[in-house]
Design a protein around this motif. Structure first.
Motif, PDB file in Angstrom:
ATOM      1  N   VAL A   1       0.847  -1.196   0.000  1.00  0.00           N
ATOM      2  CA  VAL A   1       0.000   0.000   0.000  1.00  0.00           C
ATOM      3  C   VAL A   1       0.885   1.249   0.000  1.00  0.00           C
ATOM      4  N   ALA A   2       1.879   1.275   0.892  1.00  0.00           N
ATOM      5  CA  ALA A   2       2.755   2.446   0.982  1.00  0.00           C
ATOM      6  C   ALA A   2       3.502   2.672  -0.339  1.00  0.00           C
ATOM      7  N   ALA A   3       4.022   1.593  -0.927  1.00  0.00           N
ATOM      8  CA  ALA A   3       4.773   1.718  -2.181  1.00  0.00           C
ATOM      9  C   ALA A   3       3.870   2.120  -3.343  1.00  0.00           C
ATOM     10  N   THR A   4       2.654   1.574  -3.384  1.00  0.00           N
ATOM     11  CA  THR A   4       1.724   1.895  -4.466  1.00  0.00           C
ATOM     12  C   THR A   4       1.325   3.358  -4.433  1.00  0.00           C
ATOM     13  N   VAL A   5       1.035   3.858  -3.245  1.00  0.00           N
ATOM     14  CA  VAL A   5       0.634   5.260  -3.096  1.00  0.00           C
ATOM     15  C   VAL A   5       1.773   6.181  -3.531  1.00  0.00           C
TER      16      VAL A   5
ATOM     17  N   THR B   1      -4.197  17.989 -18.074  1.00  0.00           N
ATOM     18  CA  THR B   1      -2.849  18.417 -17.719  1.00  0.00           C
ATOM     19  C   THR B   1      -2.277  17.418 -16.722  1.00  0.00           C
ATOM     20  N   LEU B   2      -1.027  17.570 -16.382  1.00  0.00           N
ATOM     21  CA  LEU B   2      -0.440  16.701 -15.366  1.00  0.00           C
ATOM     22  C   LEU B   2      -1.136  16.884 -14.028  1.00  0.00           C
ATOM     23  N   ASP B   3      -1.565  18.100 -13.736  1.00  0.00           N
ATOM     24  CA  ASP B   3      -2.280  18.339 -12.474  1.00  0.00           C
ATOM     25  C   ASP B   3      -3.636  17.654 -12.465  1.00  0.00           C
ATOM     26  N   THR B   4      -4.372  17.695 -13.596  1.00  0.00           N
ATOM     27  CA  THR B   4      -5.677  17.023 -13.616  1.00  0.00           C
ATOM     28  C   THR B   4      -5.503  15.513 -13.584  1.00  0.00           C
ATOM     29  N   LEU B   5      -4.442  15.005 -14.222  1.00  0.00           N
ATOM     30  CA  LEU B   5      -4.156  13.570 -14.146  1.00  0.00           C
ATOM     31  C   LEU B   5      -3.877  13.158 -12.707  1.00  0.00           C
ATOM     32  N   PHE B   6      -3.106  13.993 -12.011  1.00  0.00           N
ATOM     33  CA  PHE B   6      -2.799  13.701 -10.616  1.00  0.00           C
ATOM     34  C   PHE B   6      -4.076  13.682  -9.781  1.00  0.00           C
ATOM     35  N   GLU B   7      -4.924  14.699  -9.934  1.00  0.00           N
ATOM     36  CA  GLU B   7      -6.138  14.791  -9.128  1.00  0.00           C
ATOM     37  C   GLU B   7      -7.071  13.622  -9.406  1.00  0.00           C
ATOM     38  N   PHE B   8      -7.279  13.304 -10.668  1.00  0.00           N
ATOM     39  CA  PHE B   8      -8.178  12.205 -11.031  1.00  0.00           C
ATOM     40  C   PHE B   8      -7.624  10.878 -10.521  1.00  0.00           C
ATOM     41  N   GLY B   9      -6.355  10.630 -10.807  1.00  0.00           N
ATOM     42  CA  GLY B   9      -5.754   9.374 -10.402  1.00  0.00           C
ATOM     43  C   GLY B   9      -5.699   9.204  -8.895  1.00  0.00           C
ATOM     44  N   LEU B  10      -5.448  10.307  -8.174  1.00  0.00           N
ATOM     45  CA  LEU B  10      -5.381  10.241  -6.713  1.00  0.00           C
ATOM     46  C   LEU B  10      -6.688   9.731  -6.128  1.00  0.00           C
ATOM     47  N   GLN B  11      -7.795  10.309  -6.557  1.00  0.00           N
ATOM     48  CA  GLN B  11      -9.090   9.915  -5.981  1.00  0.00           C
ATOM     49  C   GLN B  11      -9.460   8.491  -6.377  1.00  0.00           C
ATOM     50  N   ARG B  12      -9.157   8.082  -7.621  1.00  0.00           N
ATOM     51  CA  ARG B  12      -9.493   6.724  -8.042  1.00  0.00           C
ATOM     52  C   ARG B  12      -8.633   5.715  -7.294  1.00  0.00           C
ATOM     53  N   MET B  13      -7.362   6.041  -7.043  1.00  0.00           N
ATOM     54  CA  MET B  13      -6.498   5.141  -6.295  1.00  0.00           C
ATOM     55  C   MET B  13      -7.014   4.967  -4.868  1.00  0.00           C
ATOM     56  N   LEU B  14      -7.392   6.078  -4.239  1.00  0.00           N
ATOM     57  CA  LEU B  14      -7.907   6.002  -2.871  1.00  0.00           C
ATOM     58  C   LEU B  14      -9.226   5.251  -2.828  1.00  0.00           C
ATOM     59  N   ASP B  15     -10.062   5.418  -3.859  1.00  0.00           N
ATOM     60  CA  ASP B  15     -11.297   4.641  -3.943  1.00  0.00           C
ATOM     61  C   ASP B  15     -10.990   3.155  -3.953  1.00  0.00           C
ATOM     62  N   GLY B  16      -9.966   2.789  -4.717  1.00  0.00           N
ATOM     63  CA  GLY B  16      -9.591   1.373  -4.800  1.00  0.00           C
ATOM     64  C   GLY B  16      -9.063   0.840  -3.479  1.00  0.00           C
ATOM     65  N   LEU B  17      -8.279   1.637  -2.776  1.00  0.00           N
ATOM     66  CA  LEU B  17      -7.718   1.197  -1.491  1.00  0.00           C
ATOM     67  C   LEU B  17      -8.797   1.057  -0.418  1.00  0.00           C
ATOM     68  N   SER B  18      -9.914   1.749  -0.611  1.00  0.00           N
ATOM     69  CA  SER B  18     -10.982   1.653   0.407  1.00  0.00           C
ATOM     70  C   SER B  18     -11.519   0.228   0.507  1.00  0.00           C
ATOM     71  N   ALA B  19     -11.416  -0.562  -0.571  1.00  0.00           N
ATOM     72  CA  ALA B  19     -11.843  -1.947  -0.516  1.00  0.00           C
ATOM     73  C   ALA B  19     -11.020  -2.744   0.478  1.00  0.00           C
ATOM     74  N   LEU B  20      -9.751  -2.350   0.658  1.00  0.00           N
ATOM     75  CA  LEU B  20      -8.884  -2.980   1.643  1.00  0.00           C
ATOM     76  C   LEU B  20      -9.041  -2.368   3.026  1.00  0.00           C
ATOM     77  N   CYS B  21      -8.969  -1.044   3.052  1.00  0.00           N
ATOM     78  CA  CYS B  21      -8.849  -0.362   4.347  1.00  0.00           C
ATOM     79  C   CYS B  21     -10.174  -0.161   5.074  1.00  0.00           C
ATOM     80  N   ASP B  22     -11.256  -0.004   4.357  1.00  0.00           N
ATOM     81  CA  ASP B  22     -12.550   0.185   5.023  1.00  0.00           C
ATOM     82  C   ASP B  22     -13.242  -1.118   5.328  1.00  0.00           C
ATOM     83  N   ALA B  23     -12.786  -2.184   4.680  1.00  0.00           N
ATOM     84  CA  ALA B  23     -13.412  -3.493   4.906  1.00  0.00           C
ATOM     85  C   ALA B  23     -12.928  -4.163   6.175  1.00  0.00           C
ATOM     86  N   ARG B  24     -11.840  -3.662   6.751  1.00  0.00           N
ATOM     87  CA  ARG B  24     -11.263  -4.304   7.948  1.00  0.00           C
ATOM     88  C   ARG B  24     -11.864  -3.675   9.197  1.00  0.00           C
TER      89      ARG B  24
END
Length: 313
Positions: free
Chosen positions: A226-230, A290-313
């Protein structure tokens, strides 16, 4: 100094031309000079030759390197006394302070002109010392780059205590890293996850990332992944920052200006009708990528994906 056939060295010719532009007012105090990459392309010389030309002007006090800006015409000419190779070296008690100066100077050069331009000779010229004097404080460029990277992480500390939930904390980490890479575009090419930076401040960021999800019931393998992926998501987006800055330096065009210049090529490609979705998007003026919009979009989608791990516990 002239070569055996009487011709002037390329570095001297480049320095002479830039000196002329400054003297006649074509380049005024605060104006940016061509980067080493631009000089290489314009004059057809090696990077070392371009760097040597700028070093000559820098020693005359005609130019200076400004962090975040680049090499500019100095506000006023101050000739440095004597030969830089005979400049006094720091006393033994000042060793750590002098190494910090080396790191700060190297970082300023890398921020302005990239790692390729950050040579030991150029750093020595900036510090007004002999090149070999640097090796008393750093083992070589690889060691220096490691010190520069650790200093960059040290500039962007994370809060010691945080009561926020895991998602808020990881988002803070990502935004901190994005700001760090924006300030130091070269850094993304230095950070590696197969051969990580084993330095105190870089390791502290990894520890902090794992701490953000340490109470989510994750096993050790998942925790480190998780730490490395983020961290790698931010780095993966940031690797384009230096190329973007280099392209703007080389062409003198921003991304938007460059895209407008390519309008004819894009229109011709879309006219055939083979790319209907792209054609529909290009016809809209409310789509911004732009690179900033890519960062913003990707950040939220990545965190959405991690919620399957972190919120399920």
């Amino acid at each position: 100094m002239r070569s055996e056939d009487g011709t002037e060295p390329a570095s001297a010719r480049i320095a002479g031309e830039l000196h002329r532009r400054i003297a006649v007012g074509e380049l005024t105090p605060g104006d940016r000079l061509p980067s080493t990459r631009q000089l290489v392309r314009e004059w057809g010389v090696a990077m070392a030759t371009a760097s040597k030309a700028l070093a000559a002007l820098r020693h005359e006090g005609l130019i200076e390197t400004r962090p975040g800006v680049g090499t500019v015409v100095a506000a006023r000419r101050v000739r440095r006394p004597g030969n830089p190779r005979s400049a006094a070296l720091p006393h033994r008690g000042d060793t750590d302070a002098f190494r910090d100066r080396i790191v700060r100077t190297a970082t300023a050069i890398a921020d302005a002109d990239g790692l390729a331009a950050t040579t030991m000779r150029r750093i020595a010229t900036e510090l007004d010392v002999a090149t070999m004097a640097l090796y008393r404080h750093v083992r070589g460029k690889d060691h220096l780059v490691t010190l520069m990277a650790d200093a960059a992480f040290a500039e962007h500390p994370l809060p010691v205590h945080s009561t926020a939930n895991w998602r808020v904390r990881l988002e803070l980490l990502c935004r901190t890293h994005w700001a760090m890479y924006r300030r130091h575009p070269w850094l993304a090419h230095v950070v590696s996850f197969t051969r990580p930076l084993l330095t105190p401040h870089a390791m502290a960021h990894t520890e902090w990332a794992m701490g953000a999800v340490a109470d989510r019931g994750l096993d050790s393998t998942t925790l480190i992944h998780v730490a490395a992926t983020v961290a790698n998501f931010v780095r993966g987006t940031a690797v384009s920052l230096e190329r973007e800055a280099e392209a703007e330096q080389d062409t003198g065009l921003t991304d938007d200006e460059w895209l407008r210049e390519q309008h004819g090529i894009l229109a011709a490609a879309l006219r055939a009708g083979s790319f209907p979705i792209l054609a529909g998007i290009s016809a809209r003026d409310d789509v911004n990528l732009t690179l900033d919009t890519l960062f913003e979009f990707g950040l939220q989608r990545m965190l959405d994906g991690l919620s399957a791990l972190c919120d399920a516990r």
